[in-house]
Design a protein around this motif. Sequence first.
Motif, short mmCIF file in Angstrom:
data_model
loop_
_atom_site.label_atom_id
_atom_site.label_comp_id
_atom_site.label_asym_id
_atom_site.label_seq_id
_atom_site.Cartn_x
_atom_site.Cartn_y
_atom_site.Cartn_z
N MET A 7 0.87 -1.18 0.00
CA MET A 7 0.00 0.00 0.00
C MET A 7 0.91 1.23 0.00
SD MET A 7 -2.96 -1.38 -0.02
CE MET A 7 -3.95 0.08 0.15
N SER B 15 -8.14 2.00 -9.00
CA SER B 15 -8.68 2.75 -7.85
C SER B 15 -10.19 2.55 -7.69
CB SER B 15 -8.36 4.23 -7.98
OG SER B 15 -8.93 4.75 -9.16
N THR C 42 -0.92 -2.82 -10.26
CA THR C 42 -1.63 -1.84 -9.45
C THR C 42 -3.12 -2.11 -9.62
OG1 THR C 42 0.11 -0.20 -9.74
CG2 THR C 42 -2.07 0.61 -9.09
N ARG D 280 -2.51 3.72 -3.03
CA ARG D 280 -2.50 2.81 -4.16
C ARG D 280 -2.21 1.40 -3.63
NH1 ARG D 280 2.17 4.32 -7.41
NH2 ARG D 280 3.06 2.37 -6.73
N ASP E 227 -0.72 -2.23 -4.68
CA ASP E 227 0.05 -3.00 -5.66
C ASP E 227 0.17 -4.43 -5.19
OD1 ASP E 227 0.52 -0.71 -7.17
OD2 ASP E 227 2.41 -0.28 -6.16
#
Length: 143
Positions: A60, A110, A107, A64, A66
């Motif tokens: 984190m 969002s 990633t 974001r 990943d």
Amino acid sequence: MNPLKFLIIITALIAPALETVQALEVPVLRPHVRADVFLDTHHNKFAPLNSCGGTVELKMVAGRADLVFRGVRSCSNFDIVESNGHPTRYPNRKLQGVNGDRSGSFTLPSYILDYGFNGVLVTLRSDSGKHQEVIYIQFFDRR
């Protein structure tokens, strides 16, 4: 020693420990989720991949999320299957590298990150379907 004074001293000593235990309290994962690997944003950020080989890590960074795969031996296809109980439209991606030693970082979009009791279901599988890992990632409240 006065029993009341003893009780006050003991309470003063254990109160910080009780606060620590309460801070470590973690919500229970959704019981209907069937997964091989469970990750979350607080404690379980790293796990071995038993069927595919290698490891997965949740990182984190600046809001974001990943997913980092290392040393994956038997799987090459990465897919986000579900977010908060709803199917996603995320195209299948390939892990980089050669058979027997694949690695890669993805990633998570969002729009699928929803903190609280949200979870994301990810699969990692081989082309033949012989090897597969189902990974469940839970996003706890930001604190």
